[in-house]
Enzyme design. Sequence first.
Site, PDB file in Angstrom:
ATOM      1  N   GLY A  76       0.779  -1.211  -0.110  1.00 48.09           N
ATOM      2  CA  GLY A  76      -0.079  -0.185   0.174  1.00 48.09           C
ATOM      3  C   GLY A  76       0.807   1.218   0.049  1.00 48.09           C
ATOM      4  O   GLY A  76       0.918   2.277  -0.849  1.00 48.09           O
ATOM      5  N   THR A 126      10.762  -9.547  10.131  1.00 47.14           N
ATOM      6  CA  THR A 126       9.939  -8.558   9.303  1.00 47.14           C
ATOM      7  C   THR A 126      10.404  -7.118   9.477  1.00 47.14           C
ATOM      8  O   THR A 126      10.245  -6.242   8.493  1.00 47.14           O
ATOM      9  CB  THR A 126       8.543  -8.843   9.960  1.00 47.14           C
ATOM     10  OG1 THR A 126       8.359  -8.455  11.284  1.00 47.14           O
ATOM     11  CG2 THR A 126       7.948 -10.167   9.898  1.00 47.14           C
ATOM     12  N   GLY A 183       7.869   1.069  10.054  1.00 44.61           N
ATOM     13  CA  GLY A 183       7.699   1.171   8.362  1.00 44.61           C
ATOM     14  C   GLY A 183       8.218   2.201   7.387  1.00 44.61           C
ATOM     15  O   GLY A 183       8.423   1.804   6.505  1.00 44.61           O
ATOM     16  N   GLU A 184       8.362   3.344   8.220  1.00 45.27           N
ATOM     17  CA  GLU A 184       8.437   4.397   7.202  1.00 45.27           C
ATOM     18  C   GLU A 184      10.020   5.176   7.274  1.00 45.27           C
ATOM     19  O   GLU A 184      10.520   5.826   6.444  1.00 45.27           O
ATOM     20  CB  GLU A 184       7.624   5.558   7.442  1.00 45.27           C
ATOM     21  CG  GLU A 184       6.385   5.238   6.733  1.00 45.27           C
ATOM     22  CD  GLU A 184       4.949   6.021   7.219  1.00 45.27           C
ATOM     23  OE1 GLU A 184       4.445   6.609   6.440  1.00 45.27           O
ATOM     24  OE2 GLU A 184       4.637   5.585   8.559  1.00 45.27           O
TER      25      GLU A 184
END
Length: 704
Positions: free
Chosen positions: A245, A599, A669-670
């Site tokens: 996404g 992850t 995540g960013e």
Amino acid sequence: MTVWREAVGTPAARVEGPAKVTGRAGYTYDRPMTDPAYAYPVQATIARGRVTSIDSTAAAGVEGVLAVVTHRDAARLADTGDAELAVLQSDEVGFRGQFVGVVVAETPQAARYAAGLVRVEYEQWPHDTELRADRPGLYAPEQVNGGFVTDTDEGDVDAALEAAAVTVDRVYTTPMEFNNPMEPHASVAVWDPGEWAPGGGFAEDARLTLFDSTQGPHVVRSTLAQVFGLPPERVRVISPYVGGGFGSKGMPHAHNVLAVLAARAVPGRPVKLALTRQQMFALAGHRTPTIQRVRLGAGADGRLTAVAHEVVEHTSAIKEFAEQTAVGARMMYAAPNRRTSHRLAALDVPVPSWMRAPGEAPGFFALEVAMDELAQACGLDPIELRARNDPEVDPESGRPWSGRHLVRCLREGAARFGWAERTAPGTRLVGRELVGLGVAASTYPYYRFPGSRAVVEYEGGGRYTVRIGAADIGTGAWTALTQIAADALGCRLRAVRVEIGDSDLPAATVAGGSSGTTSWGSAVVAACRAFRHVYGEQPPAGAEAGADMPDDDPDAERFAMHSFGAQFAEVRVDADTGEVRVPRMLGVFSVGRVVNPRTARSQFIGGMTMGLSMALHERGVLDHRTGHVINHDLAEYHIATHADVVDVDAVWLDEEDVHAGPLGARGIGEIGIVGAAAAIANAVHNAAGVRVRDLPITPDVLLR
């Protein structure tokens, strides 16, 4: 405080991995449906104006076509306040690529062929798509994305710059960039209408089910319920598996509404709609282009006395999105005089939206290249310059840091990367390649949003089910939430089964802002504690308890909470052709507790690779004559491939942020993309002696 046992902090394999590699994972468009129909949109071919006529006769005559829907016969929406979502509600066109119709047919091939036969005529109006810093009509939005104030001004920046021993005053630009997740944006709409209301409205018992590729099923449900005038409980959004996404699926877009309208035209049949790669360039959001002026003032010792970061960027004339590009400059370095501003040009372009690390990704390209220029002007090592300007407290709020270890990341990265081998710009030649090393700092705020709830049920036989309406967009939420629940319940990992990706599950916030694990995980911990409080260690089968994410977070008001990192890059520039290769990248990050190292490393490396792509390849080319993004596919909109990514490594500090909620974790995540492009640009300067201030860095720029 939760006692972590064996699950959190271990590199557990993805629990959804077998379903994905065997093809059992149910992605949106591939979900089996009974007697589905297929929708294909008709898009505007002008940048601004209105539709004067539509001839759908030829399209309607194609074998298998069930309906052709335009603004003349589409169902009326209950709420058209969001112009992006006011699909087929008027004859006006606000940008090229906007929906002006949709064909529904028995097969996707028939729908696409028929859509090409729809003839649309327009009255064209003058349009404007060109962003310039000197253009008239620039304005200050009320606020920028994230709820931040638009401008800040502390101290006397102008006087400090005038008095500074060393100054940098440069303009940096970044282009339009586009999310391209592997799974395109897709929706499958199913109406259970009962009896349609007179006049074409929706009956009181109408129910809508939407299978959707989204980062937030509850966000899509609440938005579509409002748009269509339905109670939220009569809208269900299902999205257990999402193929990427990067922000573009963080909020509903026009295709969601179009799929629902198409299904309304063929009662009783589910309708599938998937945007093509080309359509996504106009309809799935994009990162706004930026023009950034950065001014730095410092003493001869390199200590900053002034920072000014002023940004001009575009938004769509039909819907405002103001990227918070200069916000990071407010807190990154110590300087008594600081100014930031954002100005928008409202243009006839598609609607910008979130793209991985909105604000920080483009903003830190400018800020960190400017810091490299300042280091050169001061005769200082770029790491030493950053260390000298590391603030003891947050410069913006005055609050102490919950954990700022940027200098440690820089020092550790330098040792690992061989920073001591760095030479003067343009002096290291290996064969016919100029070799250089570059560094940049990165940061991303800690977010933990309220509004999530989790429920724990004991199935018997030592098995638990944890339910929360979160979304896993490939980041590992299935696995991380399983680990968090297992430790909070005090059981083995294999004893927990997680259910996510459905708005019928307890509410969850969007998978965005690197907030998913911290927000949802806090709700899961609260639910597990509530379950143990009620039922103890020997619950009966069927026992159930739930809890909301705690709203009270006093530390959030007492501390400044951010993740930090240091990005290192080695580049090799062909001295004859100007071709740039990046054989090595290293990121060292401080992010609090890492729930799953496997992850997490994937997320860091993915962000860094996206930053490499941003540095060397990505640029949307807008034809200002037509308002058309002409390189609207992956043949011409270049992104990094495996051949571009050689040795990319990410490590992190072993730590826990005791102020960052019950997990002690901050988002990951960013931050991987933040600063990566600047590190590469700085390495290019060190290699070739050429300072690049405009992305992407292409051979023609270096040769020129």
